[in-house]
Scaffold this motif. Sequence first.
Motif, PDB file in Angstrom:
ATOM      1  N   HIS A  53      47.328  77.133  -4.649  1.00  0.00           N
ATOM      2  CA  HIS A  53      48.256  77.378  -3.544  1.00  0.00           C
ATOM      3  C   HIS A  53      48.036  76.450  -2.349  1.00  0.00           C
ATOM      4  CE1 HIS A  53      49.551  81.300  -5.262  1.00  0.00           C
ATOM      5  NE2 HIS A  53      48.297  81.368  -5.677  1.00  0.00           N
ATOM      6  N   ALA A  54      46.794  76.168  -2.011  1.00  0.00           N
ATOM      7  CA  ALA A  54      46.468  75.455  -0.774  1.00  0.00           C
ATOM      8  C   ALA A  54      46.941  74.009  -0.821  1.00  0.00           C
ATOM      9  CB  ALA A  54      44.963  75.503  -0.529  1.00  0.00           C
ATOM     10  N   PHE A  64      47.404  76.253   7.921  1.00  0.00           N
ATOM     11  CA  PHE A  64      48.541  76.432   8.819  1.00  0.00           C
ATOM     12  C   PHE A  64      49.115  75.080   9.234  1.00  0.00           C
ATOM     13  CE2 PHE A  64      49.473  76.516  13.501  1.00  0.00           C
ATOM     14  CZ  PHE A  64      50.748  77.053  13.417  1.00  0.00           C
ATOM     15  N   ILE A  65      48.244  74.154   9.603  1.00  0.00           N
ATOM     16  CA  ILE A  65      48.698  72.823  10.022  1.00  0.00           C
ATOM     17  C   ILE A  65      49.331  72.081   8.861  1.00  0.00           C
ATOM     18  CG2 ILE A  65      47.918  70.566  10.843  1.00  0.00           C
ATOM     19  CD1 ILE A  65      48.099  72.735  13.001  1.00  0.00           C
ATOM     20  N   PHE A  66      48.712  72.170   7.679  1.00  0.00           N
ATOM     21  CA  PHE A  66      49.291  71.499   6.512  1.00  0.00           C
ATOM     22  C   PHE A  66      50.712  71.997   6.266  1.00  0.00           C
ATOM     23  CE2 PHE A  66      50.555  71.285   2.128  1.00  0.00           C
ATOM     24  CZ  PHE A  66      50.220  70.002   1.758  1.00  0.00           C
ATOM     25  N   ILE A  96      51.401  84.577  12.228  1.00  0.00           N
ATOM     26  CA  ILE A  96      52.465  84.904  11.279  1.00  0.00           C
ATOM     27  C   ILE A  96      52.223  84.181   9.957  1.00  0.00           C
ATOM     28  CG2 ILE A  96      54.926  84.608  10.789  1.00  0.00           C
ATOM     29  CD1 ILE A  96      55.432  85.090  13.781  1.00  0.00           C
ATOM     30  N   PHE A  97      51.834  82.912  10.041  1.00  0.00           N
ATOM     31  CA  PHE A  97      51.516  82.157   8.821  1.00  0.00           C
ATOM     32  C   PHE A  97      50.426  82.861   8.026  1.00  0.00           C
ATOM     33  CE2 PHE A  97      48.539  79.285   6.736  1.00  0.00           C
ATOM     34  CZ  PHE A  97      49.364  78.648   5.829  1.00  0.00           C
ATOM     35  N   CYS A  98      49.353  83.255   8.689  1.00  0.00           N
ATOM     36  CA  CYS A  98      48.232  83.911   7.996  1.00  0.00           C
ATOM     37  C   CYS A  98      48.686  85.203   7.322  1.00  0.00           C
ATOM     38  CB  CYS A  98      47.096  84.188   8.973  1.00  0.00           C
ATOM     39  SG  CYS A  98      46.279  82.694   9.584  1.00  0.00           S
ATOM     40  N   ALA A  99      49.549  85.948   7.974  1.00  0.00           N
ATOM     41  CA  ALA A  99      50.037  87.201   7.389  1.00  0.00           C
ATOM     42  C   ALA A  99      50.940  86.939   6.188  1.00  0.00           C
ATOM     43  CB  ALA A  99      50.777  88.010   8.452  1.00  0.00           C
ATOM     44  N   ASN A 100      51.829  85.968   6.315  1.00  0.00           N
ATOM     45  CA  ASN A 100      52.776  85.687   5.237  1.00  0.00           C
ATOM     46  C   ASN A 100      52.106  85.092   4.003  1.00  0.00           C
ATOM     47  OD1 ASN A 100      54.888  86.638   6.777  1.00  0.00           O
ATOM     48  ND2 ASN A 100      55.577  84.611   7.443  1.00  0.00           N
ATOM     49  N   HIS A 101      50.987  84.396   4.197  1.00  0.00           N
ATOM     50  CA  HIS A 101      50.301  83.725   3.085  1.00  0.00           C
ATOM     51  C   HIS A 101      49.014  84.434   2.667  1.00  0.00           C
ATOM     52  CE1 HIS A 101      52.694  79.923   2.940  1.00  0.00           C
ATOM     53  NE2 HIS A 101      53.034  80.345   4.156  1.00  0.00           N
ATOM     54  N   ASP A 118      33.831  81.877  11.853  1.00  0.00           N
ATOM     55  CA  ASP A 118      34.466  80.693  12.440  1.00  0.00           C
ATOM     56  C   ASP A 118      34.940  79.730  11.360  1.00  0.00           C
ATOM     57  OD1 ASP A 118      35.210  79.272  14.913  1.00  0.00           O
ATOM     58  OD2 ASP A 118      33.861  77.731  14.122  1.00  0.00           O
ATOM     59  N   ALA A 119      34.154  79.578  10.291  1.00  0.00           N
ATOM     60  CA  ALA A 119      34.566  78.703   9.187  1.00  0.00           C
ATOM     61  C   ALA A 119      35.844  79.222   8.538  1.00  0.00           C
ATOM     62  CB  ALA A 119      33.448  78.605   8.149  1.00  0.00           C
ATOM     63  N   LEU A 120      35.956  80.533   8.374  1.00  0.00           N
ATOM     64  CA  LEU A 120      37.157  81.120   7.791  1.00  0.00           C
ATOM     65  C   LEU A 120      38.377  80.851   8.667  1.00  0.00           C
ATOM     66  CD1 LEU A 120      35.742  84.590   6.655  1.00  0.00           C
ATOM     67  CD2 LEU A 120      36.094  82.565   5.244  1.00  0.00           C
ATOM     68  N   ASN A 121      38.228  81.014   9.974  1.00  0.00           N
ATOM     69  CA  ASN A 121      39.348  80.764  10.883  1.00  0.00           C
ATOM     70  C   ASN A 121      39.758  79.297  10.875  1.00  0.00           C
ATOM     71  OD1 ASN A 121      39.897  83.353  11.814  1.00  0.00           O
ATOM     72  ND2 ASN A 121      38.271  83.273  13.354  1.00  0.00           N
ATOM     73  N   TYR A 122      38.749  78.414  10.796  1.00  0.00           N
ATOM     74  CA  TYR A 122      39.074  76.984  10.748  1.00  0.00           C
ATOM     75  C   TYR A 122      39.882  76.653   9.494  1.00  0.00           C
ATOM     76  CZ  TYR A 122      38.699  72.133   9.471  1.00  0.00           C
ATOM     77  OH  TYR A 122      39.006  70.869   9.047  1.00  0.00           O
TER      78      TYR A 122
END
Length: 497
Positions: free
Chosen positions: A72-73, A189-191, A129-134, A179-183
């Motif tokens: 997916h990523a 998200f940026i991709f 929103i991106f994190c929730a949708n994916h 912090d690594a997970l959030n990064y």
Amino acid sequence: MTQQYPDFRSERRAGVLLHITSLPGTGNTGDLGSEAFHFINFLADCGMTWWQMLPIGPPQGGLSPYQTSSAHAGNPQLISLETLVNSGWLNQDALIDSLDHTAKKALLQQAYRGFNIKATIAERTEFNIFCANHAYWLEDYVLFRAISEQRQKSWWQWPKGLRTREKRALTQARDKLLDALNYIRWEQFIFFQQWTALHHHAATVGVRLFGDMPIFVAYDSAEVWARPQDFDLNPDGSLRVVAGVPPDYFSATGQRWGNPLYHWEQLEKSQFRFWIDRIRTQLKLFDLIRIDHFRGFEAYWEIPATEEYAIQGEWVKAGGDALFAALHREFGDLPLIAEDLGVITAEVDELRRKYQLPGMKVLQFAFDGSNDNIHLPSYHTQDSVVYTGTHDNDTTCGWYESLTPESRHYVYEYLGNPNEAMPWVFIRTAFASVANLAIIPLQDLLGLDGQHRMNLPGTSDGNWQWRFSWSQVDAELPARLRYLIKLYGRAAQDHTA
């Protein structure tokens, strides 16, 4: 409401095959920045409707886009630093040439810190929103990658609690690696944000994005770690059998790819959730998707994991019919192309036709001297995509130079002894084909020799690194292509989104 897809089965159109990494620009690989937008404008100027590319997931050590750590990523190396500078999250001096993987990751982390300091409320909301949708794939991926980078080992070498996903071990890992997970979430998200901008621009100029989805996933991937029950593994998670193909055009001993094979009975019990999720992600990215190694959905080449060579494998029936029925129930009529190359049986062709999936014809495969070769233009069908060659082939010039004089004579004799030289005689033949879609690798449009091929199957060194330069593009190329595209009825009448 059912999603509407381009009418790819009835429109006569043309496109170009070029992976994003092959775009020019600063850095050590092409990316989603200004050169990608420039290339889309170039395609529109040429009258091309489709941009086909290779898989865009995060590749592993060998750089192959067909061996990725996630189904997916997006590959973070494709993120445009230029765009991050324009967003104000990265300093201008980050835009230097020849960045390696490690250096680019350091700059992405710098941009992440800039985002945390400068992002607006709207931008932070968009991120959430991106994190929730994916979340259906993102949470497994970010934890898999964070642990992988912390331990510098493959998942089957992790401590048992992490390896087998014990709840307590995973909770402790999430707390420790917060912090690594959030990064990593931000990176994806940026991709996807940059991809969406590119996709929107393509639509505004009449260009559609054509993706490529490998049938298998890598063993060291988030999906195999998170859903081992979907794969044919030993009870301890080790490989029992692996994927590949028997001896073929590319290799006398076959190809041992090494991917885990699917546990088809378990996939069906789960109502094919793995595949439905995977297709859902791809449909967010592409207008059309090629499914690599389609014949593996009817029967796949199973190689014991202990065997070094693919020749020791055997054909085993797959559950593709039930899978495609489930996909159609979920999504309706899907925009899929079947990569039906290799050993194709009547059963494979029946499966493809049952679900109305166009197949592939490759001109370089046509001229083996057999007058019943299905890749010969006289055997093409409308429900096909015709190529001069694929990413696995030599360039057409390189291929032609490798032929014997007798074979070269046969090619030209079959095609009516045209006056044009290679590769243009093949480009014209592809455009003239009754196949509704014609795709030409950029190397052929540029007339490049075999030194510019993308991949040599069966080898591990020097592949997937080719990049083009705008200096290689003849100023007359767009006009020449527009003429041929119009001549053979492949021009879009309306370039509006």
